[in-house]
Write a protein that holds these residues in place. Structure first.
Motif, PDB file in Angstrom:
ATOM      1  N   SER A 181      46.088  37.178  38.280  1.00  0.00           N
ATOM      2  CA  SER A 181      46.748  37.745  39.280  1.00  0.00           C
ATOM      3  C   SER A 181      47.219  39.532  39.559  1.00  0.00           C
ATOM      4  CB  SER A 181      48.086  37.169  39.525  1.00  0.00           C
ATOM      5  OG  SER A 181      47.897  35.798  39.675  1.00  0.00           O
ATOM      6  N   GLN A 182      47.041  39.918  38.191  1.00  0.00           N
ATOM      7  CA  GLN A 182      47.864  41.329  37.840  1.00  0.00           C
ATOM      8  C   GLN A 182      46.656  42.127  37.327  1.00  0.00           C
ATOM      9  OE1 GLN A 182      50.288  40.311  34.649  1.00  0.00           O
ATOM     10  NE2 GLN A 182      51.496  38.105  35.489  1.00  0.00           N
ATOM     11  N   ALA A 183      45.308  41.857  37.297  1.00  0.00           N
ATOM     12  CA  ALA A 183      44.910  42.824  37.103  1.00  0.00           C
ATOM     13  C   ALA A 183      44.292  43.688  38.581  1.00  0.00           C
ATOM     14  CB  ALA A 183      43.549  42.003  36.793  1.00  0.00           C
ATOM     15  N   ASP A 184      43.921  44.903  38.464  1.00  0.00           N
ATOM     16  CA  ASP A 184      43.629  45.876  39.354  1.00  0.00           C
ATOM     17  C   ASP A 184      42.265  45.008  40.037  1.00  0.00           C
ATOM     18  OD1 ASP A 184      45.950  47.910  39.723  1.00  0.00           O
ATOM     19  OD2 ASP A 184      44.606  47.552  37.763  1.00  0.00           O
ATOM     20  N   GLY A 215      43.429  54.022  34.939  1.00  0.00           N
ATOM     21  CA  GLY A 215      44.231  53.237  34.053  1.00  0.00           C
ATOM     22  C   GLY A 215      44.704  51.618  34.849  1.00  0.00           C
ATOM     23  N   ASP A 216      43.648  51.565  35.905  1.00  0.00           N
ATOM     24  CA  ASP A 216      43.538  50.252  36.366  1.00  0.00           C
ATOM     25  C   ASP A 216      43.159  49.373  34.727  1.00  0.00           C
ATOM     26  OD1 ASP A 216      43.198  51.519  38.541  1.00  0.00           O
ATOM     27  OD2 ASP A 216      40.837  50.961  39.116  1.00  0.00           O
ATOM     28  N   THR A 217      43.366  47.595  34.992  1.00  0.00           N
ATOM     29  CA  THR A 217      43.142  47.021  34.148  1.00  0.00           C
ATOM     30  C   THR A 217      42.068  46.489  35.440  1.00  0.00           C
ATOM     31  OG1 THR A 217      45.527  46.751  33.515  1.00  0.00           O
ATOM     32  CG2 THR A 217      43.772  45.362  33.294  1.00  0.00           C
ATOM     33  N   ILE A 252      44.725  33.610  44.496  1.00  0.00           N
ATOM     34  CA  ILE A 252      44.164  34.561  43.841  1.00  0.00           C
ATOM     35  C   ILE A 252      43.631  35.615  44.560  1.00  0.00           C
ATOM     36  CG2 ILE A 252      43.915  36.099  42.173  1.00  0.00           C
ATOM     37  CD1 ILE A 252      44.304  33.283  40.533  1.00  0.00           C
ATOM     38  N   SER A 253      44.723  36.465  44.778  1.00  0.00           N
ATOM     39  CA  SER A 253      43.624  37.672  46.347  1.00  0.00           C
ATOM     40  C   SER A 253      43.338  38.771  45.750  1.00  0.00           C
ATOM     41  CB  SER A 253      45.017  37.798  47.359  1.00  0.00           C
ATOM     42  OG  SER A 253      45.693  38.720  46.609  1.00  0.00           O
ATOM     43  N   THR A 254      43.052  39.061  43.955  1.00  0.00           N
ATOM     44  CA  THR A 254      42.408  40.846  43.584  1.00  0.00           C
ATOM     45  C   THR A 254      41.354  39.931  44.077  1.00  0.00           C
ATOM     46  OG1 THR A 254      43.769  39.726  41.326  1.00  0.00           O
ATOM     47  CG2 THR A 254      41.909  41.451  41.008  1.00  0.00           C
ATOM     48  N   GLN A 299      40.241  49.650  24.783  1.00  0.00           N
ATOM     49  CA  GLN A 299      40.762  48.056  23.939  1.00  0.00           C
ATOM     50  C   GLN A 299      39.707  46.557  24.662  1.00  0.00           C
ATOM     51  OE1 GLN A 299      45.277  47.515  23.930  1.00  0.00           O
ATOM     52  NE2 GLN A 299      45.006  45.560  22.680  1.00  0.00           N
ATOM     53  N   VAL A 300      39.709  45.879  24.001  1.00  0.00           N
ATOM     54  CA  VAL A 300      39.024  44.602  24.877  1.00  0.00           C
ATOM     55  C   VAL A 300      40.143  43.675  24.668  1.00  0.00           C
ATOM     56  CG1 VAL A 300      37.513  42.556  24.729  1.00  0.00           C
ATOM     57  CG2 VAL A 300      36.658  45.627  24.945  1.00  0.00           C
TER      58      VAL A 300
END
Length: 273
Positions: free
Chosen positions: A21-24, A69-71, A43-45, A100-101
């Protein structure tokens, strides 16, 4: 790296839902498959397609997004990315770029099958998919046949019957195995039996030739002890031509028998000369 359900949508974790939900952006193996999952949970990502054939090229674009800066959340169609699925190439590229992974664990056909197998063994080998051709498949199975730990395979539905038949031919009819098919889904089947019986059951029931399958094969039994004159035909010429330790080492490499038993018999043969 977000694990998604292998069948039952109830197996998704709260953490996975939060990350998706929070990822870009979500990097999906098949956006149509992942789209159904996202729709189910509201979820609309946005998604991009990262498949086996374009993973290297897409890695550069994803790294550029990370630099901005995206996730990015990586998912495969089901289960954990990079486990017999795309994802490893992308993860390696992200590591190399200094980002980071982060794994988000969840449902796994591998661990689900192992836990339901009933086999008690401290060690296991995850092989994944065997070669599609019988000759190459049998060659690979021969390399694994005497290993002292559980061996876990994935197999596609159109090859499951001939694959298990090849296992019976190479591992032996009586070696026990478990077929775990359609795990967590409506027609989940988990059956444990000797390989010959399992192969016959699959051949006789076309329903068992549908859906993704995991096969867990029990560990090989310990090699039989070399007692009495069981290995004399092998040891006698070796002892006659080689130093004792070298003769025993070669006999063990050929037979797979315990070294101590071979050494005791070789010593007896040496004394009898």
């Amino acid at each position: 790296m977000v694990a998604t359900p292998i069948g039952n949508l109830g197996d998704i974790t709260e953490r996975a839902l939060a990350v998706l939900s929070q990822a870009d952006v979500i990097a999906a193996e098949d956006t149509r498959v992942t789209g159904q999952l996202l729709k189910h949970f509201g979820i609309s990502t946005p998604m991009i397609s990262v498949r086996e054939h374009n993973e290297r090229a897409m890695a550069e674009k994803i790294i550029a997004r990370l630099a901005a800066g995206d996730t990015v959340a990586q998912v495969s169609d089901a289960g954990t990315p990079a486990v017999s699925d795309p994802g490893a190439v992308l993860a390696a590229a992200v590591h190399a770029a200094g980002f980071q992974v982060i794994p988000v664990p969840g449902a796994s056909a591998l661990t689900s099958a192992l836990s339901a197998s009933g086999f008690s063994c401290a060690h296991s080998l995850f092989y994944g998919f065997l070669p599609p051709k019988s000759k190459q498949r049998r060659d690979e199975l021969a390399k694994l046949s005497q290993l002292p730990y559980l061996t876990v395979f994935y197999e596609a539905p159109h090859r499951i019957a001939e694959c298990v038949a090849d296992m019976a031919a190479v591992f032996g009819d009586e070696r026990e195995a478990v077929l775990a098919r359609e795990l967590t889904k409506t027609f989940e089947t988990i059956r444990r039996a000797p390989l010959a019986e399992l192969a016959q059951w699959i051949a006789n029931d076309s329903n068992q030739q549908r859906g993704e399958a995991v096969i867990v094969v029990n560990a090989a039994a310990p090699a039989e002890k070399a007692e009495g004159s069981s290995y004399d035909s092998l040891l006698t010429p070796l002892v006659a031509e080689l130093p004792l330790k070298q003769a025993v080492a070669l006999a063990q490499a050929i037979s797979g028998a315990p070294r101590n038993a071979l050494y005791e018999r070789a010593l007896a043969l040496k004394k009898a000369e």
